[in-house]
Design a protein around this motif. Sequence first.
Motif, PDB file in Angstrom:
ATOM      1  N   GLN A 115      -9.767  54.991 -40.697  1.00 35.59           N
ATOM      2  CA  GLN A 115     -10.406  54.344 -41.636  1.00 35.59           C
ATOM      3  C   GLN A 115     -11.913  54.823 -41.845  1.00 35.59           C
ATOM      4  OE1 GLN A 115      -9.833  50.247 -41.996  1.00 35.59           O
ATOM      5  NE2 GLN A 115      -8.117  50.238 -40.541  1.00 35.59           N
ATOM      6  N   PRO A 116     -12.643  54.727 -42.740  1.00 33.83           N
ATOM      7  CA  PRO A 116     -14.055  55.320 -42.991  1.00 33.83           C
ATOM      8  C   PRO A 116     -14.949  54.563 -42.268  1.00 33.83           C
ATOM      9  CG  PRO A 116     -12.931  55.534 -45.240  1.00 33.83           C
ATOM     10  CD  PRO A 116     -11.943  54.645 -44.131  1.00 33.83           C
ATOM     11  N   ALA A 117     -14.662  53.162 -41.949  1.00 32.48           N
ATOM     12  CA  ALA A 117     -15.601  52.419 -41.159  1.00 32.48           C
ATOM     13  C   ALA A 117     -15.704  52.699 -39.664  1.00 32.48           C
ATOM     14  CB  ALA A 117     -15.217  50.932 -41.385  1.00 32.48           C
ATOM     15  N   TRP A 118     -14.521  53.387 -39.348  1.00 29.95           N
ATOM     16  CA  TRP A 118     -14.534  53.696 -37.919  1.00 29.95           C
ATOM     17  C   TRP A 118     -15.621  54.756 -37.457  1.00 29.95           C
ATOM     18  CZ3 TRP A 118     -13.042  51.963 -33.536  1.00 29.95           C
ATOM     19  CH2 TRP A 118     -13.043  52.873 -32.290  1.00 29.95           C
ATOM     20  N   ALA A 119     -15.595  56.068 -38.219  1.00 30.33           N
ATOM     21  CA  ALA A 119     -16.484  56.980 -37.997  1.00 30.33           C
ATOM     22  C   ALA A 119     -17.897  56.689 -38.289  1.00 30.33           C
ATOM     23  CB  ALA A 119     -16.288  58.287 -38.854  1.00 30.33           C
ATOM     24  N   LYS A 120     -18.174  55.946 -39.567  1.00 30.86           N
ATOM     25  CA  LYS A 120     -19.619  55.410 -39.603  1.00 30.86           C
ATOM     26  C   LYS A 120     -20.181  54.356 -38.629  1.00 30.86           C
ATOM     27  CE  LYS A 120     -18.813  55.365 -44.729  1.00 30.86           C
ATOM     28  NZ  LYS A 120     -18.942  54.588 -46.062  1.00 30.86           N
ATOM     29  N   LEU A 121     -19.356  53.732 -38.090  1.00 32.37           N
ATOM     30  CA  LEU A 121     -19.852  52.671 -36.995  1.00 32.37           C
ATOM     31  C   LEU A 121     -20.385  53.749 -35.729  1.00 32.37           C
ATOM     32  CD1 LEU A 121     -20.145  49.686 -35.615  1.00 32.37           C
ATOM     33  CD2 LEU A 121     -17.918  49.959 -34.947  1.00 32.37           C
ATOM     34  N   LEU A 122     -19.364  54.554 -35.332  1.00 34.14           N
ATOM     35  CA  LEU A 122     -19.712  55.197 -34.061  1.00 34.14           C
ATOM     36  C   LEU A 122     -20.904  56.337 -34.285  1.00 34.14           C
ATOM     37  CD1 LEU A 122     -16.912  53.957 -33.455  1.00 34.14           C
ATOM     38  CD2 LEU A 122     -16.264  56.276 -32.262  1.00 34.14           C
ATOM     39  N   LEU A 123     -21.002  56.847 -35.409  1.00 34.41           N
ATOM     40  CA  LEU A 123     -22.086  57.688 -35.599  1.00 34.41           C
ATOM     41  C   LEU A 123     -23.359  56.950 -35.841  1.00 34.41           C
ATOM     42  CD1 LEU A 123     -20.323  60.277 -38.328  1.00 34.41           C
ATOM     43  CD2 LEU A 123     -21.058  60.826 -36.121  1.00 34.41           C
ATOM     44  N   ALA A 124     -23.321  55.676 -36.397  1.00 37.60           N
ATOM     45  CA  ALA A 124     -24.727  54.792 -36.372  1.00 37.60           C
ATOM     46  C   ALA A 124     -25.143  54.510 -35.173  1.00 37.60           C
ATOM     47  CB  ALA A 124     -24.402  53.676 -37.442  1.00 37.60           C
ATOM     48  N   LEU A 125     -24.260  54.365 -34.189  1.00 39.66           N
ATOM     49  CA  LEU A 125     -24.529  53.785 -32.874  1.00 39.66           C
ATOM     50  C   LEU A 125     -25.042  55.302 -32.250  1.00 39.66           C
ATOM     51  CD1 LEU A 125     -21.827  51.283 -32.176  1.00 39.66           C
ATOM     52  CD2 LEU A 125     -24.035  50.959 -32.351  1.00 39.66           C
ATOM     53  N   ALA A 126     -24.405  56.323 -32.532  1.00 40.62           N
ATOM     54  CA  ALA A 126     -24.763  57.604 -32.022  1.00 40.62           C
ATOM     55  C   ALA A 126     -26.381  57.789 -32.262  1.00 40.62           C
ATOM     56  CB  ALA A 126     -24.141  58.896 -32.282  1.00 40.62           C
ATOM     57  N   GLN A 127     -26.578  57.568 -33.678  1.00 39.20           N
ATOM     58  CA  GLN A 127     -27.991  57.726 -34.116  1.00 39.20           C
ATOM     59  C   GLN A 127     -28.853  56.895 -33.325  1.00 39.20           C
ATOM     60  OE1 GLN A 127     -27.538  57.379 -38.296  1.00 39.20           O
ATOM     61  NE2 GLN A 127     -28.146  59.515 -38.433  1.00 39.20           N
ATOM     62  N   VAL A 128     -28.721  55.597 -32.875  1.00 40.89           N
ATOM     63  CA  VAL A 128     -29.534  54.582 -32.365  1.00 40.89           C
ATOM     64  C   VAL A 128     -29.762  55.021 -31.042  1.00 40.89           C
ATOM     65  CG1 VAL A 128     -29.611  52.445 -31.375  1.00 40.89           C
ATOM     66  CG2 VAL A 128     -28.935  52.646 -33.667  1.00 40.89           C
ATOM     67  N   CYS A 129     -28.450  55.673 -30.261  1.00 40.07           N
ATOM     68  CA  CYS A 129     -28.689  56.350 -29.057  1.00 40.07           C
ATOM     69  C   CYS A 129     -29.537  57.399 -29.245  1.00 40.07           C
ATOM     70  CB  CYS A 129     -27.222  56.579 -28.435  1.00 40.07           C
ATOM     71  SG  CYS A 129     -26.296  55.307 -28.196  1.00 40.07           S
ATOM     72  N   SER A 130     -29.596  58.109 -29.944  1.00 35.64           N
ATOM     73  CA  SER A 130     -30.220  59.312 -30.150  1.00 35.64           C
ATOM     74  C   SER A 130     -31.725  59.329 -30.202  1.00 35.64           C
ATOM     75  CB  SER A 130     -29.772  60.350 -31.058  1.00 35.64           C
ATOM     76  OG  SER A 130     -28.574  60.881 -30.879  1.00 35.64           O
ATOM     77  N   ALA A 131     -32.248  58.152 -30.867  1.00 31.10           N
ATOM     78  CA  ALA A 131     -33.356  57.587 -31.118  1.00 31.10           C
ATOM     79  C   ALA A 131     -34.352  57.384 -29.593  1.00 31.10           C
ATOM     80  CB  ALA A 131     -33.572  56.565 -32.049  1.00 31.10           C
ATOM     81  N   ARG A 132     -33.311  56.925 -28.722  1.00 25.24           N
ATOM     82  CA  ARG A 132     -33.834  56.592 -27.285  1.00 25.24           C
ATOM     83  C   ARG A 132     -33.761  57.812 -26.451  1.00 25.24           C
ATOM     84  NH1 ARG A 132     -36.618  54.673 -26.066  1.00 25.24           N
ATOM     85  NH2 ARG A 132     -37.659  54.533 -28.100  1.00 25.24           N
ATOM     86  N   MET A 133     -32.744  58.693 -26.705  1.00 22.53           N
ATOM     87  CA  MET A 133     -32.400  59.893 -25.795  1.00 22.53           C
ATOM     88  C   MET A 133     -32.067  60.990 -26.610  1.00 22.53           C
ATOM     89  SD  MET A 133     -29.667  60.377 -22.584  1.00 22.53           S
ATOM     90  CE  MET A 133     -30.443  58.882 -21.797  1.00 22.53           C
TER      91      MET A 133
END
Length: 245
Positions: A115-133
């Motif tokens: 489902q498209p929402a799955w990848a979008k959710l995980l990638l969005a959170l990855a971007q948040v993590c990358s902003a910190r690290m």
Amino acid sequence: MVASFPAPYAALDGLDRALRTRGYAVLAPDAVAALAGVDRAELAALTPSWDDLRPDEYLKDGGRYRKRRHSCFVAEDGALRQVPHRMHWQSLDYNALHGGMQRWFEPMDAAVVAQPAWAKLLLALAQVCSARMPVPRWSIEAHQFRIDTADGLGRPTPEGAHRDGVDFVAVLLVAREGIKGGETRVFEANGPDGQRFTLSEPWSLLLLDDARMIHESTPIQPLGAYGHRDTLVLTYRAAGFQGDG
């Protein structure tokens, strides 16, 4: 009556600041949907898959209250890919109850992952993590959990207050049905401060800096004959999957 404290929601534009200053942040469902670039109906479309989880055969307390599925992914260059099915492993340093075991759970249903929402959710959170690290890739473990009251009492965190041995942990509430309890508690790993609250809205989010924060959820009890609490737990680790090497 047991006191219930509302979730301390942050504004979406304050997410990074909350992670930086407090070590954790809580988002309301609308903010989670906006972060992922989906609408709430797309997130809700993932929910029925929690009715098809499998019993956790590794519970050392002999309980029958936990069902789950588990799959692993890598986020890199703005894309998400699923890796071959693998064990879940934690050291005893982080999980004194279930650490040191190679735990093999049933994988997530392919139709859910597609489902498209799955990848979008995980990638969005990855971007948040990358902003910190800022790192080139994230190793992500996804856990679908259902904690129920089959034993009269369900324990979301039977290992107690803990860290997960990763860099960031996202806990998304998927459903609460016919229960009381299940309070979330977060504490500074190296300080006196902590907070307690209850995630009650489907697809609300707790995001933690795992190096700085300890967390747990209190047991659940049924309001009637039966109840359950469904969550999606996503862990983000820069140094690869735990147990490798």
